[in-house]
Motif scaffolding. Structure first.
Motif, PDB file in Angstrom:
ATOM      1  N   LYS A  50       0.846  -1.191   0.000  1.00  0.00           N
ATOM      2  CA  LYS A  50       0.000   0.000   0.000  1.00  0.00           C
ATOM      3  C   LYS A  50       0.879   1.239   0.000  1.00  0.00           C
ATOM      4  N   CYS A  51       0.568   2.174  -0.911  1.00  0.00           N
ATOM      5  CA  CYS A  51       1.295   3.435  -1.013  1.00  0.00           C
ATOM      6  C   CYS A  51       0.310   4.562  -0.705  1.00  0.00           C
ATOM      7  N   ASN A  52       0.459   5.167   0.467  1.00  0.00           N
ATOM      8  CA  ASN A  52      -0.346   6.338   0.815  1.00  0.00           C
ATOM      9  C   ASN A  52       0.377   7.586   0.342  1.00  0.00           C
ATOM     10  N   ALA A  67       4.368  13.757  -0.154  1.00  0.00           N
ATOM     11  CA  ALA A  67       4.980  12.628   0.544  1.00  0.00           C
ATOM     12  C   ALA A  67       4.281  11.346   0.150  1.00  0.00           C
ATOM     13  N   PHE A  68       4.985  10.248   0.317  1.00  0.00           N
ATOM     14  CA  PHE A  68       4.378   8.937   0.143  1.00  0.00           C
ATOM     15  C   PHE A  68       4.991   7.987   1.153  1.00  0.00           C
ATOM     16  N   ALA A  80       9.550   5.381   2.800  1.00  0.00           N
ATOM     17  CA  ALA A  80       8.768   6.618   2.859  1.00  0.00           C
ATOM     18  C   ALA A  80       9.673   7.781   2.490  1.00  0.00           C
ATOM     19  N   ALA A  81       9.077   8.792   1.879  1.00  0.00           N
ATOM     20  CA  ALA A  81       9.846   9.982   1.524  1.00  0.00           C
ATOM     21  C   ALA A  81       8.897  11.156   1.338  1.00  0.00           C
ATOM     22  N   ILE A  86       5.752  10.492  -8.407  1.00  0.00           N
ATOM     23  CA  ILE A  86       6.416   9.723  -9.468  1.00  0.00           C
ATOM     24  C   ILE A  86       7.615   8.982  -8.909  1.00  0.00           C
ATOM     25  N   ASP A  87       8.419   9.648  -8.050  1.00  0.00           N
ATOM     26  CA  ASP A  87       9.552   8.960  -7.436  1.00  0.00           C
ATOM     27  C   ASP A  87       9.078   7.784  -6.607  1.00  0.00           C
ATOM     28  N   GLY A  88       7.969   7.946  -5.903  1.00  0.00           N
ATOM     29  CA  GLY A  88       7.430   6.862  -5.102  1.00  0.00           C
ATOM     30  C   GLY A  88       7.002   5.690  -5.965  1.00  0.00           C
TER      31      GLY A  88
END
Length: 200
Positions: A50-52, A67-68, A80-81, A86-88
């Motif tokens: 899961k990517c929030n 953030a993701f 997390a970052a 897009i990077d996520g």
């Protein structure tokens, strides 16, 4: 006149009279209707990540951040970052994942339920290209169920540039608390006032 305008703005569902004694009568019997919903972060199914995601802005115009946070089926942190979505998405290529955002607009645009505004069409195209060969679902979650990424979007304003976290131990203590509460399924309340109505 200033109180009349304030009432018109604050209680737009009420028919606010212009005379002072009539305004008093309206509010003597006024009761706001409040609704509460239980919202909580849910773990993804086995084999799914899961990517929030979330974004924040300090003013308009003003500095903004995104953030993701990627978590596995146990709710444990994968990565997390505070940087672009897009990077996520690049981090999780080759895995199935469920993306949650508290922006209903973003969800509807990425799922092609709404037309893409021309001003972001290139960005949306990049996101869709990254998602093309993946098992990805994009869903909406209320802000109360998106606490960790909401915290990270505001946390990054204290730093010059992006921040990254590769494991739980690298998180600041406030982020650790939020992650543990979400992982345990501790609910948050979403409290909203319904459309205001004049008393009977």
């Amino acid at each position: 006149m200033n109180i009349y305008m304030l009432c018109k703005v604050q209680f737009h569902g009420l028919n606010i009279p212009s005379r002072w004694h009539q305004i008093i009568q309206i509010f003597e019997g006024y009761k706001s209707t409040i609704i509460c919903r239980v919202i909580k972060w849910m773990r993804p199914a086995s084999g799914i990540y899961k990517c929030n995601t979330d974004g924040a802005a300090k003013g308009n115009p003003g500095p903004s951040s995104a953030a993701f946070c990627i978590r596995n089926k146990d709710g444990d942190l994968v990565y997390a970052a505070a940087k672009t979505l897009i990077d996520g998405s690049n981090i999780v290529l080759g895995r199935g994942y469920r993306m949650e955002t508290d922006s209903m607009t973003m969800k509807m645009i990425i799922n092609a339920e709404w037309r893409i505004p021309w001003s972001i069409s290139m960005l949306v195209g990049d996101i869709k290209r990254l998602m093309a060969d993946q098992r990805v679902t994009v869903e909406h979650i209320h802000r109360e169920g998106n606490g960790l990424t909401d915290f990270l979007t505001n946390f990054v304003f204290d730093f010059a540039g992006a921040v990254q976290f590769h494991n739980f131990q690298e998180f600041p203590s406030d982020a650790k608390k939020i992650l543990n509460l979400e992982k345990l399924g501790i609910p948050n309340l979403r409290v909203r006032a319904l459309q205001d109505k004049a008393p009977d």
